[in-house]
Design a protein around this motif. Sequence first.
Motif, mmCIF file in Angstrom:
data_model
loop_
_atom_site.group_PDB
_atom_site.id
_atom_site.type_symbol
_atom_site.label_atom_id
_atom_site.label_comp_id
_atom_site.label_asym_id
_atom_site.label_seq_id
_atom_site.Cartn_x
_atom_site.Cartn_y
_atom_site.Cartn_z
ATOM 1 N N GLY A 287 0.785 -1.214 0.000
ATOM 2 C CA GLY A 287 0.000 0.000 0.000
ATOM 3 C C GLY A 287 0.822 1.271 0.000
ATOM 4 O O GLY A 287 0.350 2.318 -0.403
ATOM 5 N N ALA A 288 2.033 1.238 0.494
ATOM 6 C CA ALA A 288 2.857 2.436 0.545
ATOM 7 C C ALA A 288 3.594 2.675 -0.766
ATOM 8 O O ALA A 288 4.489 3.511 -0.828
ATOM 9 C CB ALA A 288 3.858 2.323 1.691
ATOM 10 N N GLY A 289 3.231 1.935 -1.814
ATOM 11 C CA GLY A 289 3.936 2.065 -3.076
ATOM 12 C C GLY A 289 5.229 1.283 -3.106
ATOM 13 O O GLY A 289 6.101 1.520 -3.934
ATOM 14 N N CYS A 290 5.379 0.356 -2.163
ATOM 15 C CA CYS A 290 6.579 -0.472 -2.092
ATOM 16 C C CYS A 290 6.303 -1.843 -2.700
ATOM 17 O O CYS A 290 5.171 -2.312 -2.728
ATOM 18 C CB CYS A 290 7.026 -0.647 -0.641
ATOM 19 S SG CYS A 290 7.305 0.899 0.232
ATOM 20 N N LEU A 291 7.355 -2.483 -3.144
ATOM 21 C CA LEU A 291 7.266 -3.844 -3.652
ATOM 22 C C LEU A 291 7.838 -4.797 -2.617
ATOM 23 O O LEU A 291 8.751 -4.447 -1.864
ATOM 24 C CB LEU A 291 8.038 -3.983 -4.965
ATOM 25 C CG LEU A 291 7.454 -3.265 -6.176
ATOM 26 C CD1 LEU A 291 8.457 -3.306 -7.323
ATOM 27 C CD2 LEU A 291 6.145 -3.893 -6.608
ATOM 28 N N CYS A 292 7.309 -6.001 -2.595
ATOM 29 C CA CYS A 292 7.810 -7.029 -1.677
ATOM 30 C C CYS A 292 8.019 -8.304 -2.470
ATOM 31 O O CYS A 292 7.153 -8.699 -3.265
ATOM 32 C CB CYS A 292 6.816 -7.258 -0.542
ATOM 33 S SG CYS A 292 7.440 -8.351 0.762
ATOM 34 N N CYS A 293 9.166 -8.936 -2.302
ATOM 35 C CA CYS A 293 9.430 -10.185 -3.013
ATOM 36 C C CYS A 293 10.150 -11.149 -2.086
ATOM 37 O O CYS A 293 10.606 -10.780 -1.002
ATOM 38 C CB CYS A 293 10.256 -9.945 -4.286
ATOM 39 S SG CYS A 293 11.910 -9.302 -3.978
ATOM 40 N N THR A 294 10.243 -12.393 -2.509
ATOM 41 C CA THR A 294 10.856 -13.432 -1.683
ATOM 42 C C THR A 294 12.258 -13.766 -2.159
ATOM 43 O O THR A 294 12.605 -13.569 -3.320
ATOM 44 C CB THR A 294 10.028 -14.726 -1.738
ATOM 45 O OG1 THR A 294 9.914 -15.134 -3.102
ATOM 46 C CG2 THR A 294 8.654 -14.515 -1.166
ATOM 47 N N VAL A 295 13.065 -14.265 -1.241
ATOM 48 C CA VAL A 295 14.335 -14.883 -1.609
ATOM 49 C C VAL A 295 14.039 -16.316 -1.989
ATOM 50 O O VAL A 295 13.621 -17.108 -1.154
ATOM 51 C CB VAL A 295 15.344 -14.830 -0.438
ATOM 52 C CG1 VAL A 295 16.604 -15.602 -0.786
ATOM 53 C CG2 VAL A 295 15.689 -13.393 -0.089
#
Length: 364
Positions: A68-76
């Motif tokens: 929601g903050a315009g950030c991306l999240c990904c996994t290792v």
Amino acid sequence: MTDSPARPEPIPLTILTGFLGAGKTTLLNRLLGDPAFADTVVIVNEFGEIGLDHLLIEAVDEDMILLGAGCLCCTVRGDLVATLEDLLRKRDNARIRPFRRVVIETTGLADPAPILHALIYHPYLVMRYRLQGVVTVVDAVNGRATLDAHPEALRQAAVADRIILTKTELDETGPAEAGALRERLRALNPAAPIDAPDVPAETLLGGFFGLDGKSADVRDWLGAEEVAAHAHGHGHHDVNRHDASIRAFSLTSDGPVSRASLEMFLDLLRSSQGAKLLRLKGLVALKEDPDRPVVVHGVQHVMHIPVTLPAWPDDDRRSRLVLIVRDLEPAFVQNLWDAFLGRPRIDAPDAAALTANPLAIPGT
């Protein structure tokens, strides 16, 4: 003949670490609501380890979600290097919008040294990412017991550029307990400021290399004065400390150092004592170009390619190196440094012998 495209500015990268239950996820959730944290990629080991459900908006692909903050999240996906390279490919090919920084959240049981190793060893990642700092979260309620029982927690605190102390408001954390933990953390890592969880994102994510390409305060980054003050104030080491094998100390030189001497010192220290070198960072004046200092950074057997700054970030033009070591006497490293600077000490036979004969490695 056309000019080759300019190399893009390196992307600042912060490592967020801390033992199980220390409060990393809570801290991340708060940061995600801070405008200064916008356009950030957060890398975690598994989505299930971080409670961000209320912030999810949409899936970008099978390995990435938009927050929601315009950030991306990904996994290792088993390999941090592959994950970081994949992010760059997607960014360069406009498959994702450009991001301004990366935050890597480690597992609670992670030793941060291998992550630091990967970031300063890989020739491509070194060009595209720049380590901003290591932030370690410590639980005020269970912190001292955790440091006693888990070597990983000791190393997490020892290599930190900044320590965040959580849960100080709980009833179980009395002033005496919190004060004792702070003292232990300062003894373990005098260079790292100890902050509360409400520290602004700009402060938390700041580092030696500012986001605008300018250098931040070198004193804050190195913490050399704090390390030196601690060393002078604790001349008799307390052998009863559980973490007595980990030491922090600094090396200085008022005059410039030749490039050859610096390279030989770092190479010999790396090759002979690398397993004991948790972290090294510093700013060095070179005789060949004293107006443009070089930044040095090392982890165990790996030394980062020195980065030349366009100018000194402050009026202090001394060369300063800060080291965090395990099972290595600071006096040995000091004597080695003195020997390469042409000022061998009378009580430094081991270091002098080592410079003359690198195969005669003491203390190993």
